[in-house]
Structures are given as structure tokens and as C-alpha cells.
Design an enzyme around this catalytic site. Structure first.
Site, mmCIF file in Angstrom:
data_model
loop_
_atom_site.group_PDB
_atom_site.id
_atom_site.type_symbol
_atom_site.label_atom_id
_atom_site.label_comp_id
_atom_site.label_asym_id
_atom_site.label_seq_id
_atom_site.Cartn_x
_atom_site.Cartn_y
_atom_site.Cartn_z
ATOM 1 C CG ASP A 84 -0.225 -0.113 2.540
ATOM 2 O OD1 ASP A 84 1.017 0.039 2.572
ATOM 3 O OD2 ASP A 84 -0.884 -0.349 3.570
ATOM 4 C CD GLU A 86 1.514 5.422 5.611
ATOM 5 O OE1 GLU A 86 2.608 5.471 6.214
ATOM 6 O OE2 GLU A 86 0.892 6.434 5.264
ATOM 7 C CE1 TYR A 308 -1.099 -4.954 4.485
ATOM 8 C CE2 TYR A 308 -2.240 -3.696 2.793
ATOM 9 C CZ TYR A 308 -1.418 -3.745 3.905
ATOM 10 O OH TYR A 308 -0.919 -2.583 4.432
#
Length: 818
Positions: A84, A86, A308
Site C-alpha cells: 500500500d 505506507e 492483506y
């Protein structure tokens, strides 16, 4: 010697991946972000196209030193943080530190390339496939993350100091945090402003002669179908209905299908876990993270159990669809398997590169792994498994009958209706049923068992049931409904909701009462100040538009510096206005009609550290003519009566200003004070001496089943049983962590009596005296094995640390507050 250095965020994830990659790789953990904007300054230059100053996070020097040393001897470097924004930013910062300046090769001549690998699940197939298809770092993803970080830094570092100056230190403003608080405040004001209106319902208990009797509901008091407004109208209709003839006017039989729901996205998991399991959003995400990173499954070793958990996509990989369909056919039979896989449309802007949250193998039934999981881990895994399996099953089928009935009396017709529903085929309901906020028409229909009825059938009235009701205000938000509202409005991202909800509670802007968010006085004050002075920045629609812009940056459709420039133009204007016009609450003095009980002067409302309070208007410490010099009574004089002031018999003068001294009576006896001392220091709470009424709550007491009520005590609000003193149950604020000391109790958030600060103790007190000043987390320390970690707030920000004084493990909280 390892030929490949792989870097992930967490030690648990590293352990799982290393098993799949084999001996040719060394997997290390960065323990989250390694670089961030500095804590002691803004770190962003808006005048230089928002140039950022990233530094190595204090405490991460040892981690980076170790990684740099390993990089020198590696033949290949793979960056594998989460898939993602981050995770991409973590990979980019690691590449900068380990790379040659461009972040593409290690710092040595002809060194190995630095490559990025991502996977949505930690399984052998997914991990090995990712390493066969490495890629470069996605700069668009990094830019989107950096934009969000800069937006949050600009708002947090430039608005929060205004709150410190005008209200009190320690407060904070956040781009998304404040908008979430605004929703709670506006809902509370809607509730307070709501005016209840009376209305009546009339049910008729009817019989068809054969079969069960049933209740039908009046659906119109006249041809316009107006609501029955009051008791007089209800009684008039009741008298008419007692003399009415009852006939079936229409019967509709139809088959109704209820389709399964898509597999979980992040927000849907948070909502369902909140409703079904009573888990907080934060607790759910911690548990899901553990299941994703891997759990020890006996002989299988460390295994990632779910995909995830930060995703807004409902997409499912083809191989996972094939596996679950085979499992449904094998376990439930052909009748439960749809002819083609069920497909679901993701919401607008969803990241379709990700998958929905699902088990990494549908064949891994929850019961087969139960012995290896903690109780709460098992509950979350079971929820995810059931929702995924049900999403690939056929709809449930109901036989639904709707009967319209006419009650004729004195030339008037009163229409009644009843709907009955019978489950014909359970379909996906055999595995899973989605939770709801409350009962709906379908639940009501399932309660009704109807006899065989036909048009023209005459019915017999057994009983009329008129009932008074009042319209209800909108409900307060709980965690599930607030997450739903934020997602529907496009405010923030589900991955940050846990942090946002935690922050507004830790700052004491809101408190949870009966599971619902209630804004505190400080929350109301901060919201009013920020919304009045920053009408653009803290507007829900504008905040949602910024989220869309972040998506456009991620897709390469917009340049990140241009998006920031547009934002900063509005922000600068609002900031300049706020600096000049924001009300100074610290100096607020609101006149009241109350009188001081000591001196008779008018009382005013002032603002202090713990909120507003009454103070005597004759006390003015800021008066330039006042003098607060005092000293102990030097002579043996008798104690004075309360509120008396007596001049000393000796001539004594103030050492500070030279005015005469007088004798006063204080809390600990008599003392000498300057005659310039402020006259009256009377203060009291706003609610002191007033009986605050109990507020009924929707939940019931678990001990006696009476309704719970919200009461106001000496140390604030609390929820307890309405049956007090017969039932002394008081609800405790459990945080979802088992006591590490006695192993049987649950940890509870408590408030100290003297100072009012929060701490955490065992529910088995006084048998177990475990306490912690910092919020415990159900995570094992990867360094020393401590059974739990704690979340601390330090000068440099929030960190997760080991409570063991002999262990120096510490990492920053991954998700930044929006």
C-alpha cells in the site's frame, strides 16, 4: 552467505517469509518506518514546492546500521513492506538509505539492484511468485503517501498551536480527525435539538377461522394515509374498528431472494466485528494484522492465514475462486454452488490491484486451526472465513406473502397489512449472515406465521392493540456506524480509522457511553472554534475531495505539488483569519445570573484546565493593582470565622507593594495577606449542587436485564444499572486485552480519582492488582518475549514499547494520525 537480503516491516512477517524463501535469503525487519519528518519543526517548505526534510527516526539508527552492513555483502536486495502507500514509502526510504542516491543500486560499485516485491497474502505460492516478478519502486504511490503526510503535517503543526494558545496545551487538530469529531458533535446537536412528536399505531389481532391467528398493522388512518397523530384520534378509530367488518382485499405470493454479501473490505470487517464480536476498530485491525503476518500452526510452522487486511477492493484471485468453489461443492453440495463464480463491484476509486480480505486457503476450516489461535484471533478468522465462503454460494430463497385487509365501518375503510415470510432454501445463510444496525421489515416478516388466505375471505377481530409512540432522534454514532458514515462520505481511509477513533478518545474530545460516542465539553469547544475559523479545511465534502486527489496522484493523473499548492492557498487564508479572529477561551468570562455564596458578587463562567466552571467576578488576579503576596501568621491570633477579614493589631505592611497586611482565614488556618489580594476566590463546578438526570441507554444490564442508564458522578459520567441499589452493576471500559498477570481477568480503562488521569487495571481487582499507566497491547515483544507491549506518548510522538525495564524495544506507531 545469504545471496538475497529481504526487508519487511515486522519480525513476525519476516519469520513467515523466510520459511518460504529458503536458505538463499536473509529476511530482516525495519520495524515500520525508518524516516519521517522531524518532530521539532515543520519539515516542509511551502515556498520551495513543498520540499520535505526527512530524517532518520530517532531510535532507528541501529536498525539502519545493521541493514547497511548486511546490504554490503548481499547479492540482491528486495524491499517487501506491505502493498500500500505506507509500504511503498517505507520501501522508498529504505532504498534512499541503502542505495546509491537514486535508490536503485546498493552503495558499492556495481552493487546489486534494489528491487520492490509485493504480495497480497503470505503464502508460499504468492511469495515465490512475487520474487519472480520484482519491480521498481512506484513513485506515484510514494508521492500519494507523501502528499497525505505533508497535508497532515501542515494542518497538525500550524493549527494545533492555535488551540494551545486559545484553549489549552496538549490539544491537537487533524485534517480527518477533526472532521470525524465534527460528525459526532453535529449528531449530538441534532439529538439535543430534536423535538419528539407523538404518534399512535394500531394493530389488529385477527383470526381466519382455521390456522393461527395473526397481527395486522394499520397502514393508513384515511385515504391520504396520514399517521394517527394523538390518543383522541386513536380512540376514535378504535371505536370504529370494533364495529367494522374485516375482509381480505388482496393476497400477493412471491418468491424473494436474498443474495450473499461480498467478501470483506477493511471497513466492512471493522463494522461486522464491532457489531457481532463487540471488538473496537483498533482491536480488529491488530488481530487481522497477526493473522496476515502469520501464526504458528504446529507441524506446518508459521503460516499467513488471511490476505492483506487494508483494502477497499472486493476482487478475488482466480485460483482462490476455484478452490472455494470446489470446497462448497464438496462440503455443501451442488445445490449451494452457483453456476458461475459470484462477482462483486468495488466502490469507486478502489485499488483493484489488491484483493478482498479472505482466508489464504478456504480449505483451512476455522475448527482446524482453533487450537493454535488465541480466542479473539479465532473469532476474527472465523468471521473472515464464513463471509468469504458465503460470498461464493447461492442466494437464500424466501416464500413471502403480503395480505391487504380492509376494515369497513360507517362508510369508512381502514387499510391493514401483514407480511409473512418463510425461509424456503437457506443458501449462503447456511454459513453466514451479515449483521445489521437494527431490525428491518424482513425480520418482522419472518416472525409472522400466516394461515391460508384468499381474496374476499372474512376475518374475525380478536383484539385491538392501540399503542402510543414518540418519534426518536437520530442515534449516536458507535464505532461501526461512524466507520460506515466516514466511508460513505469518502472521508479518510479505512486503514486510518482505528488511529482516528483512538485519537479523539485519547484527547478526551469524546467518550464512549454505552458503546456510543458522546462529545465532551472540550470536544464541543474545539469543534466550534475550528469549524468557525477553518470553514474550508474541515468541511466533510472538501476532505472527501482531497482523498479523491490522493487517488489521482497515485494513478499518475495529478502532480502532488499542484494538489498541495491548491490546498495551501485555502489553508493560508483560513489560518490568517483564525490567528486574528479565533476566540480566546482561556480569557473567556461569560456573565451569569448566579450569585457567589461567599460575597454575593455575580458569578461568571470561566475556562480552566478541566473545562468551564463558575468563578466569582470579584476575583481578578490579572488586575495590575492586585497583589497576591502572603505569608504565615506571625502572631498567635484566634481562628477567624469563614469569610471574615480582620486587620492585624500591629502595623504591618506588604513586602511586595507596601500596602497594609490583613489577617485571612484559609484552608489550613489563618495567614497574612496584602490588602491588594483579589477579594474572593470562590469557584465551583457548573453542575455542583444540581441534580443531573439519568439518561436511559439502549443496552441492558448483563446481571439483572434491566435497562442501563448514564449517570453523573463526582469523577464524570458512567453507565450503570437502573436497578441500583438492588443491582450495583457498573459498566467497565474493557480494552480487549487479557490481564498478563492473573491470566483470567480483562484489562479495563480507569480514571484516577485524584488527578483524573487514565490508567489500566485488571477487572479482577482487588484480587489482582495489575496496573499500567500506558495502554497495553496484546502483542508479544519480539526482543525479550514480554507477553504484552504498551502504547506511550513521548516528546517525539506515539510509540509502541516493551514494558520490561531491561528491554529497549520500541517502534513508532505505524499509522500517522490524519
Amino acid at each position: 552467505m545469504a545471496k538475497g537480503l529481504v526487508i519487511v516491516e515486522s519480525p513476525t512477517k519476516a519469520k513467515t517469509i523466510e520459511k518460504y524463501l529458503g536458505r538463499g535469503y536473509q529476511v530482516e525487519a525495519s520495524l515500520g518506518h525508518v524516516k519521517d519528518l522531524p518532530k521539532n519543526k515543520l519539515g516542509v517548505d511551502p515556498d520551495a514546492e513543498f520540499e520535505t526534510e526527512y530524517i532518520v527516526i530517532p531510535g532507528k539508527e541501529k536498525v539502519l546500521t545493521k541493514l547497511k552492513k548486511l546490504a554490503k555483502s548481499a547479492d540482491a536486495i528486495y524491499l517487501a513492506p506491505d502493498p500500500d502507500r505506507e509500504g511503498e514509502a517505507i520501501a522508498a526510504h529504505l532504498a534512499e538509505e541503502l542505495g546509491d542516491g537514486r535508490g536503485k543500486r546498493a552503495k558499492k560499485n556495481g552493487g546489486p539492484t534494489i528491487q520492490r516485491v509485493t504480495f497480497n497474502e503470505i503464502t508460499q505460492r504468492a511469495v515465490r511468485d512475487a520474487f519472480q516478478h520484482p519491480r521498481e519502486i512506484d513513485r506515484n504511490l510514494v508521492d500519494a503517501q507523501q502528499t497525505r503526510r505533508v497535508l497532515d503535517r501542515l494542518v497538525g503543526y500550524q493549527v494545533s498551536p492555535l488551540l494551545w494558545d486559545k484553549v489549552r496545551r496538549g490539544l491537537s487538530a487533524g485534517r480527518v480527525q477533526t472532521v470525524a469529531l465534527r460528525l459526532i458533535v453535529e449528531r449530538e446537536r441534532d439529538i439535543k435539538a430534536f423535538e419528539k412528536k407523538e404518534y399512535w399505531t394500531i394493530d389488529a389481532h385477527l383470526s381466519a377461522g382455521k390456522g393461527p391467528a395473526f397481527d395486522a398493522h394499520l397502514v393508513g388512518a384515511n385515504p391520504e394515509k396520514n399517521v394517527v397523530p394523538d390518543e383522541a384520534t386513536a380512540r376514535r378509530i378504535e371505536e370504529q374498528l370494533k364495529r367494522a367488518t374485516w375482509t381480505v382485499s388482496a393476497v400477493e405470493n412471491k418468491e424473494r431472494r436474498r443474495s450473499p454479501t461480498p467478501p470483506f473490505t477493511t471497513s466492512k470487517l471493522q463494522q461486522d466485528a464491532s457489531r457481532k464480536l463487540r471488538f473496537s476498530v483498533k482491536r480488529t485491525m491488530i488481530l487481522a494484522q497477526r493473522l496476515y503476518e502469520g501464526v504458528e500452526l504446529g507441524a506446518e510452522g508459521h503460516v499467513g492465514l488471511i490476505t492483506y487486511m487494508r483494502t477497499d477492493s472486493t476482487r478475488v484471485a482466480p485460483e482462490a475462486l476455484t478452490e472455494v468453489r470446489e470446497m462448497v461443492l464438496s462440503n455443501y453440495g451442488e445445490a449451494y454452488l452457483p453456476a458461475e463464480p459470484n462477482t462483486y463491484k468495488s466502490k469507486k476509486g478502489a485499488q483493484e490491484a489488491h484483493e478482498a480480505i479472505r482466508p489464504t486457503s478456504a480449505l483451512r476450516h476455522p475448527d482446524s486451526v482453533k487450537q493454535y489461535l488465541q480466542e479473539d484471533e479465532f473469532k476474527v478468522y472465523k468471521l473472515i472465513w464464513q463471509r468469504f465462503v458465503a460470498s461464493q454460494m447461492v442466494p437464500a430463497v424466501f416464500d413471502q406473502t403480503t395480505v391487504d385487509i380492509d376494515a369497513r365501518s360507517n362508510g369508512e375503510t381502514y387499510p391493514f397489512r401483514v407480511t409473512g415470510s418463510v425461509l424456503k432454501f437457506d443458501g449462503f445463510l447456511k454459513v453466514y449472515e451479515e449483521s445489521k444496525e437494527g431490525k428491518d421489515e424482513e425480520d418482522e416478516a419472518l416472525k409472522h406465521k400466516l394461515p391460508a388466505l384468499e381474496q374476499g375471505h372474512s376475518l374475525t377481530l380478536k383484539e385491538l392493540k392501540p399503542e402510543q409512540h414518540f418519534t426518536e432522534p437520530p442515534p449516536r454514532y458507535n464505532e461501526a456506524s461512524l466507520v460506515k458514515e466516514l466511508e460513505e462520505r469518502g472521508i479518510g481511509r479505512p486503514s486510518t480509522y482505528a488511529t482516528i477513533l483512538g485519537t479523539i478518545q485519547e484527547r478526551q474530545y469524546v467518550q464512549k457511553t454505552g458503546g456510543k460516542f458522546v462529545p465532551t465539553e472540550i470536544g464541543l469547544v474545539v469543534t466550534d472554534l475550528l469549524v468557525a475559523n477553518f470553514p474550508d479545511i474541515f468541511d466533510p465534502q472538501y476532505t472527501a475531495r482531497l482523498e479523491e486527489e490522493l487517488d489521482e496522484i497515485e494513478d499518475g493523473k495529478e502532480k502532488w505539488t499542484e494538489a498541495l499548492a491548491d490546498f495551501y492557498k485555502k489553508f493560508q487564508k483560513d489560518l490568517a483569519y483564525a490567528e486574528k479572529h479565533m476566540e480566546n477561551i482561556k480569557r473567556m468570562e461569560k456573565p451569569t445570573e448566579e450569585k457567589c455564596e461567599r460575597c454575593g458578587s455575580p458569578l461568571v463562567i470561566k475556562w480552566g484546565k478541566h473545562g468551564s466552571f463558575f468563578a466569582c467576578s470579584s476575583y481578578d488576579k490579572s488586575d495590575p493593582n492586585s497583589c497576591t503576596f502572603t505569608k504565615e501568621n506571625p502572631i498567635d491570633l484566634p481562628e477567624l470565622d469563614s469569610a471574615d477579614v480582620q486587620e492585624t493589631s500591629q502595623e504591618e505592611y506588604c513586602e511586595n507593594c507596601g500596602r497594609p497586611m490583613v489577617l485571612k482565614r484559609g484552608r489550613f488556618g489563618t495567614f497574612m495577606a496584602c490588602t491588594g489580594y483579589p477579594d474572593c476566590k470562590t469557584t465551583r463546578r457548573l453542575d455542583q449542587g444540581k441534580k443531573v438526570p439519568d439518561i436511559p441507554l439502549e443496552e441492558t444490564c448483563p446481571q439483572c436485564n434491566r435497562n442501563m442508564v448514564l449517570r453523573h458522578g463526582r469523577y464524570g459520567e458512567f453507565a450503570s444499572c437502573s436497578g441500583y441499589p438492588e443491582c450495583k452493576y457498573v459498566k467497565q471500559n474493557f480494552i480487549g486485552v487479557k490481564c498478563p498477570e492473573c491470566k483470567t481477568g480483562e484489562l479495563v480503562e480507569k480514571k484516577a480519582r485524584r488527578r483524573g488521569n487514565l490508567f489500566y487495571g485488571c477487572s479482577n481487582y482487588p484480587k489482582c492488582k495489575f496496573t499500567s499507566a500506558h495502554r497495553p497491547l496484546a502483542e508479544t515483544c519480539p526482543s525479550c518475549g514480554s507477553e504484552y507491549l504498551v502504547q506511550k506518548t513521548l516528546k517525539d510522538g506515539e510509540v509502541i514499547a516493551c514494558p520490561n525495564s531491561q528491554c529497549d524495544y520500541q517502534r513508532p506507531v505505524k499509522e500517522a494520525v490524519a
